[in-house]
Design a protein around this motif. Structure first.
Motif, mmCIF file in Angstrom:
data_model
loop_
_atom_site.group_PDB
_atom_site.id
_atom_site.type_symbol
_atom_site.label_atom_id
_atom_site.label_comp_id
_atom_site.label_asym_id
_atom_site.label_seq_id
_atom_site.Cartn_x
_atom_site.Cartn_y
_atom_site.Cartn_z
ATOM 1 N N ILE A 240 17.056 21.304 96.583
ATOM 2 C CA ILE A 240 17.881 22.106 97.487
ATOM 3 C C ILE A 240 17.915 21.369 98.818
ATOM 4 O O ILE A 240 16.876 21.149 99.442
ATOM 5 C CB ILE A 240 17.287 23.516 97.654
ATOM 6 N N ILE A 241 19.121 20.957 99.212
ATOM 7 C CA ILE A 241 19.307 20.200 100.455
ATOM 8 C C ILE A 241 19.750 21.189 101.531
ATOM 9 O O ILE A 241 20.699 21.947 101.330
ATOM 10 C CB ILE A 241 20.378 19.100 100.280
ATOM 11 N N SER A 242 19.063 21.174 102.664
ATOM 12 C CA SER A 242 19.332 22.159 103.711
ATOM 13 C C SER A 242 19.403 21.526 105.089
ATOM 14 O O SER A 242 18.955 20.404 105.305
ATOM 15 C CB SER A 242 18.234 23.228 103.714
ATOM 16 N N PHE B 7 25.837 17.165 92.392
ATOM 17 C CA PHE B 7 25.649 18.062 93.534
ATOM 18 C C PHE B 7 26.596 19.239 93.351
ATOM 19 O O PHE B 7 27.783 19.053 93.079
ATOM 20 C CB PHE B 7 25.948 17.342 94.848
ATOM 21 N N ILE B 8 26.048 20.441 93.469
ATOM 22 C CA ILE B 8 26.845 21.648 93.287
ATOM 23 C C ILE B 8 26.525 22.641 94.398
ATOM 24 O O ILE B 8 25.497 22.531 95.075
ATOM 25 C CB ILE B 8 26.593 22.298 91.906
ATOM 26 N N GLY B 9 27.405 23.594 94.560
ATOM 27 C CA GLY B 9 27.187 24.651 95.532
ATOM 28 C C GLY B 9 27.587 25.984 94.938
ATOM 29 O O GLY B 9 28.160 26.058 93.846
ATOM 30 N N HIS B 10 27.291 27.039 95.661
ATOM 31 C CA HIS B 10 27.627 28.399 95.246
ATOM 32 C C HIS B 10 27.985 29.184 96.499
ATOM 33 O O HIS B 10 27.321 29.027 97.534
ATOM 34 C CB HIS B 10 26.426 29.040 94.532
ATOM 35 N N PRO B 11 29.019 30.027 96.445
ATOM 36 C CA PRO B 11 29.411 30.785 97.641
ATOM 37 C C PRO B 11 28.293 31.631 98.246
ATOM 38 O O PRO B 11 28.292 31.885 99.442
ATOM 39 C CB PRO B 11 30.552 31.687 97.142
ATOM 40 N N ASP B 12 27.332 32.030 97.433
ATOM 41 C CA ASP B 12 26.249 32.900 97.903
ATOM 42 C C ASP B 12 24.901 32.177 97.895
ATOM 43 O O ASP B 12 23.858 32.797 97.753
ATOM 44 C CB ASP B 12 26.210 34.145 97.002
ATOM 45 N N GLN B 13 24.923 30.852 98.071
ATOM 46 C CA GLN B 13 23.692 30.074 97.913
ATOM 47 C C GLN B 13 22.622 30.393 98.958
ATOM 48 O O GLN B 13 21.434 30.309 98.654
ATOM 49 C CB GLN B 13 23.991 28.581 97.871
ATOM 50 N N LYS B 14 22.988 30.777 100.157
ATOM 51 C CA LYS B 14 21.964 31.122 101.149
ATOM 52 C C LYS B 14 21.121 32.294 100.641
ATOM 53 O O LYS B 14 19.895 32.226 100.636
ATOM 54 C CB LYS B 14 22.611 31.448 102.498
ATOM 55 N N GLU C 238 16.079 34.206 98.374
ATOM 56 C CA GLU C 238 15.343 35.044 97.428
ATOM 57 C C GLU C 238 14.469 34.233 96.479
ATOM 58 O O GLU C 238 13.333 34.611 96.199
ATOM 59 C CB GLU C 238 16.320 35.892 96.617
ATOM 60 N N LEU C 239 14.986 33.121 95.973
ATOM 61 C CA LEU C 239 14.266 32.388 94.925
ATOM 62 C C LEU C 239 13.232 31.398 95.439
ATOM 63 O O LEU C 239 12.246 31.135 94.748
ATOM 64 C CB LEU C 239 15.261 31.672 94.003
ATOM 65 N N PRO D 32 13.472 29.856 105.159
ATOM 66 C CA PRO D 32 13.437 30.559 106.449
ATOM 67 C C PRO D 32 14.860 30.906 106.899
ATOM 68 O O PRO D 32 15.828 30.248 106.497
ATOM 69 C CB PRO D 32 12.815 29.529 107.398
ATOM 70 N N ALA D 33 14.998 31.902 107.752
ATOM 71 C CA ALA D 33 16.311 32.380 108.193
ATOM 72 C C ALA D 33 17.162 31.274 108.807
ATOM 73 O O ALA D 33 18.370 31.220 108.593
ATOM 74 C CB ALA D 33 16.136 33.523 109.192
ATOM 75 N N GLU D 34 16.546 30.364 109.560
ATOM 76 C CA GLU D 34 17.311 29.325 110.269
ATOM 77 C C GLU D 34 17.676 28.129 109.389
ATOM 78 O O GLU D 34 18.387 27.229 109.833
ATOM 79 C CB GLU D 34 16.544 28.847 111.517
#
Length: 187
Positions: free
Chosen positions: A73-75, A130-137, A142-143, A147-149
Motif C-alpha cells: 500500500i503506497i501512501s 498498480f490498482i486503486g479503489h474509489p473507497d481505498q482510504k 479499517e484493514l 493514521p488519519a493523515e
C-alpha cells in the motif's frame, strides 16, 4: 501492469529490497512523506482483495489481487510536507512564509515511489501491477490501521507472473499517437 500472479511466496530478502526503494524515493524538500505498508499475510491479502472487488476478475479463471503474494500500500502524508516547509531553512528561502504549492507534491512524490516499487519488483524478476479503489482510504484504514493523515494512492501487487487472462493490451488501439503526447521546444 500484470494481471495474473502465481500464489507462491516471495523470499523476504526480495520483499525488503523492493520496499527499501522508499529510502531513495524523491520527495519535495526531502519531506519524506511517502510510506509503504507491506502485506504478505494470506488472510489480510484476501480481505483486501474482497474489499477491492476481486471476484469481478474471477471470470478470467483467477482472483489476481488475492493471488498476488505481496501487496504494498503506497501512501502520502501531506502534513510532513507542510512541517518540512515550515522549518527555518525553508522559511528563510521564502521570506518567512510557507511555499505556495502549485500542485500537491505529496501525491507526485507518492506516484514516483509507486513507480520505483513496480520497477524494483520487475528488477527482481517478478511481475507487478498498480490498482486503486474509489473507497481505498476507508478500506485501508479499517484493514491495516492507516493514521488519519496518511492517504493511500493505491495498491501495488507483485509476485511471480502467472498466465495472463488475455494476451497483450486490449487498449492498444486506443493508444495516442506519439506526436500527440510528445512536444519539442513548444506545444
Amino acid at each position: 501492469m500484470h494481471r495474473a500472479f502465481l500464489p507462491d511466496p516471495i523470499p523476504e530478502e526480495q520483499i525488503e529490497r523492493i520496499a527499501g526503494v522508499i529510502r531513495r524515493a524523491p520527495s519535495g524538500g526531502f519531506s519524506q512523506g511517502g510510506s509503504i505498508v507491506v502485506v504478505t499475510e494470506e488472510a489480510k491479502r484476501h480481505e483486501i482483495a474482497r474489499a477491492f472487488g476481486d471476484e469481478h476478475y474471477a471470470v478470467y479463471g483467477r482472483n489476481y489481487i488475492a493471488d498476488a503474494p505481496v501487496h504494498m500500500i503506497i501512501s502520502a502524508n501531506e502534513s510532513l510536507y507542510h512541517a518540512r516547509y515550515n522549518e527555518a531553512d525553508k522559511l528563510a528561502a521564502t521570506g518567512g512564509v510557507e511555499v505556495t504549492w502549485p500542485v500537491p507534491y505529496w501525491f507526485v512524490d507518492a506516484g514516483a515511489l509507486m513507480m520505483l516499487v513496480l520497477l524494483a519488483a520487475i528488477n527482481e524478476g517478478l511481475a507487478s501491477a498498480f490498482i486503486g479503489h474509489p473507497d481505498q482510504k476507508r478500506i485501508f484504514d479499517e484493514l491495516v490501521g492507516l493514521p488519519a493523515e496518511v492517504v493511500p494512492i493505491g495498491l501495488a501487487l507483485m509476485g511471480r507472473p502467472g498466465d495472463a487472462p488475455r494476451p497483450g493490451s486490449r487498449m492498444k488501439e486506443r493508444q495516442r499517437a506519439k506526436e500527440d503526447v510528445i512536444h519539442r521546444d513548444a506545444w
